[in-house]
Design a protein around this motif. Structure first.
Motif, PDB file in Angstrom:
ATOM      1  N   VAL A 147       0.838  -1.202   0.000  1.00 17.77           N
ATOM      2  CA  VAL A 147       0.000   0.000   0.000  1.00 17.77           C
ATOM      3  C   VAL A 147       0.875   1.254   0.000  1.00 17.77           C
ATOM      4  CG1 VAL A 147      -1.728   1.302   1.301  1.00 17.77           C
ATOM      5  CG2 VAL A 147      -1.912  -1.188   1.135  1.00 17.77           C
ATOM      6  N   ALA A 148       1.955   1.229   0.774  1.00 20.49           N
ATOM      7  CA  ALA A 148       2.835   2.400   0.868  1.00 20.49           C
ATOM      8  C   ALA A 148       3.460   2.741  -0.484  1.00 20.49           C
ATOM      9  CB  ALA A 148       3.922   2.150   1.903  1.00 20.49           C
TER      10      ALA A 148
ATOM     11  N   LEU B 225       1.630   7.615  -6.253  1.00 19.78           N
ATOM     12  CA  LEU B 225       0.645   8.676  -6.502  1.00 19.78           C
ATOM     13  C   LEU B 225       1.152  10.027  -6.007  1.00 19.78           C
ATOM     14  CD1 LEU B 225      -2.618   6.779  -5.491  1.00 19.78           C
ATOM     15  CD2 LEU B 225      -1.858   7.323  -7.806  1.00 19.78           C
ATOM     16  N   THR B 226       1.605  10.081  -4.752  1.00 24.37           N
ATOM     17  CA  THR B 226       2.032  11.357  -4.190  1.00 24.37           C
ATOM     18  C   THR B 226       3.337  11.857  -4.802  1.00 24.37           C
ATOM     19  OG1 THR B 226       3.165  10.204  -2.367  1.00 24.37           O
ATOM     20  CG2 THR B 226       0.885  10.908  -1.994  1.00 24.37           C
ATOM     21  N   GLY B 227       4.131  10.948  -5.329  1.00 20.50           N
ATOM     22  CA  GLY B 227       5.408  11.360  -5.910  1.00 20.50           C
ATOM     23  C   GLY B 227       5.317  11.819  -7.343  1.00 20.50           C
TER      24      GLY B 227
ATOM     25  N   ARG C 129      -0.775  14.372  -4.201  1.00 20.77           N
ATOM     26  CA  ARG C 129       0.072  14.831  -3.101  1.00 20.77           C
ATOM     27  C   ARG C 129      -0.673  15.819  -2.209  1.00 20.77           C
ATOM     28  NH1 ARG C 129       6.324  16.916  -3.794  1.00 20.77           N
ATOM     29  NH2 ARG C 129       6.767  17.235  -1.577  1.00 20.77           N
ATOM     30  N   ALA C 130      -1.397  16.749  -2.820  1.00 20.62           N
ATOM     31  CA  ALA C 130      -2.146  17.735  -2.046  1.00 20.62           C
ATOM     32  C   ALA C 130      -3.251  17.082  -1.226  1.00 20.62           C
ATOM     33  CB  ALA C 130      -2.736  18.788  -2.984  1.00 20.62           C
ATOM     34  N   LEU C 131      -3.848  16.011  -1.754  1.00 17.14           N
ATOM     35  CA  LEU C 131      -4.938  15.336  -1.056  1.00 17.14           C
ATOM     36  C   LEU C 131      -4.450  14.408   0.048  1.00 17.14           C
ATOM     37  CD1 LEU C 131      -7.272  14.418  -4.065  1.00 17.14           C
ATOM     38  CD2 LEU C 131      -7.736  16.116  -2.286  1.00 17.14           C
ATOM     39  N   LEU C 132      -3.376  13.670  -0.213  1.00 21.51           N
ATOM     40  CA  LEU C 132      -2.985  12.590   0.681  1.00 21.51           C
ATOM     41  C   LEU C 132      -1.875  12.956   1.662  1.00 21.51           C
ATOM     42  CD1 LEU C 132      -2.986   9.648  -1.909  1.00 21.51           C
ATOM     43  CD2 LEU C 132      -4.759  10.210  -0.231  1.00 21.51           C
TER      44      LEU C 132
ATOM     45  N   ASN D 286      10.288   6.940   2.467  1.00 27.33           N
ATOM     46  CA  ASN D 286      11.449   6.708   1.607  1.00 27.33           C
ATOM     47  C   ASN D 286      11.049   6.584   0.142  1.00 27.33           C
ATOM     48  OD1 ASN D 286      14.100   6.112   3.317  1.00 27.33           O
ATOM     49  ND2 ASN D 286      12.362   5.328   4.465  1.00 27.33           N
ATOM     50  N   SER D 287       9.966   5.873  -0.133  1.00 32.78           N
ATOM     51  CA  SER D 287       9.533   5.688  -1.521  1.00 32.78           C
ATOM     52  C   SER D 287       9.097   7.016  -2.130  1.00 32.78           C
ATOM     53  CB  SER D 287       8.394   4.667  -1.589  1.00 32.78           C
ATOM     54  OG  SER D 287       8.793   3.434  -1.049  1.00 32.78           O
ATOM     55  N   HIS D 288       8.339   7.791  -1.383  1.00 31.30           N
ATOM     56  CA  HIS D 288       7.901   9.104  -1.872  1.00 31.30           C
ATOM     57  C   HIS D 288       9.094  10.004  -2.158  1.00 31.30           C
ATOM     58  CE1 HIS D 288       5.643  12.886  -2.118  1.00 31.30           C
ATOM     59  NE2 HIS D 288       6.557  13.380  -1.293  1.00 31.30           N
TER      60      HIS D 288
END
Length: 271
Positions: free
Chosen positions: A93-94, A100-102, A108-111, A156-158
């Motif tokens: 999931v992460a 998505l956020t990256g 990014r703005a939502l989550l 870390n992934s982001h």
């Protein structure tokens, strides 16, 4: 400068046996010997009561008894199975959320604000909530471990995905690569060292949380056995369980590190 393009210091470092694997291994062994010797001296000198700090020999004997009874292996396997399930779910999931956020400003703005608000909350503090929502069965343990694993893997992934060099993206766009191709062939390989670092942290977190969650509602697992040893005042068994947990964590970490090291070797060589 040497013919292979490396400086003298680099070549000397390669040939020096101190920089190889034998010397660090010797130091690691020496440090363990010193710790065990200090433990033996403290236990045998009368500084501590045997009910608080049993000698290493007593702990080894307790571990042998538990192994002969089959409880030590069964407890380790149960804890590892639960930790692995939570690690797999939380890290999957992460990585999806980080993708998505990256790559998307909207996502990014939502989550990200929600994640940043929840991230400082210790996962262990969610034990009452997990029991309230899922009871004391396996579901609560899976929830707690997954949540705890999610945050270090996402951070870390982001960071790795968001830090993809723009010149790489421009080159990919100039040759007509689709968005999926850019992510699969440019963004993901660039972020892979960050993702693997997060996964390695997630492994440690999963073992920490599964031991905490096993102290209620189960009849097997290292966390359960630790709590039982405390209740029945068996410090030798308690320390044997802690040692088993440390060995399990160290072996899991090293297996993961060695299995994934080749995938980020290019990043190390570039640096």
């Amino acid at each position: 400068m040497l013919p292979d393009g490396r400086g003298p210091a680099n070549r000397a470092g390669r040939l020096n046996p101190v920089s190889g694997g034998r010397f660090p291994a010797l130091l690691a062994t020496l440090s363990l010997v010193v710790i065990v010797a200090g433990w033996e001296v403290a236990a045998r000198s009368g500084m501590f009561s045997p009910s608080l700090l049993p000698a290493p020999e007593d702990v080894i004997q307790a571990a042998r008894q538990m192994a002969d009874q089959g409880t030590l292996l069964a407890d380790g396997a149960a804890s590892f199975r639960r930790a692995l399930s939570g690690f797999a779910l939380g890290s999957s999931v992460a990585i999806v959320v980080a993708a998505l956020t990256g790559t998307s400003l909207v996502a990014r703005a939502l989550l990200e604000p929600v994640i940043q608000v929840l991230r400082p909350i210790p996962a262990i503090a969610l034990v009452p909530l997990a029991i309230l929502w899922f009871g004391i069965g396996e579901e609560s343990k899976l929830f707690l471990t997954s949540v705890g694993v999610f945050f270090p893997v996402w951070v870390n992934s982001h960071a790795g995905i968001a830090a993809t060099r723009t010149d790489y993206l421009r080159v990919a766009a100039s040759v007509g690569a689709t968005r999926g191709q850019v992510f699969g062939w440019v963004v993901l390989p660039s972020a892979l060292p960050f993702i693997l670092t997060g996964l390695r942290q997630g492994i440690a977190m999963s073992l920490i949380l599964i031991v905490a969650s096993e102290q209620a509602g189960v009849t097997e697992g290292l966390g359960f056995r630790l709590d039982q040893s405390r209740l029945f005042s068996q410090p030798d068994r308690l320390l044997a369980c802690l040692a088993a947990l440390g060995i399990l964590g160290a072996l899991t970490d090293q297996v993961f590190h060695r299995a994934t090291r080749r995938y980020v070797r290019w990043a190390t060589e570039q640096a």
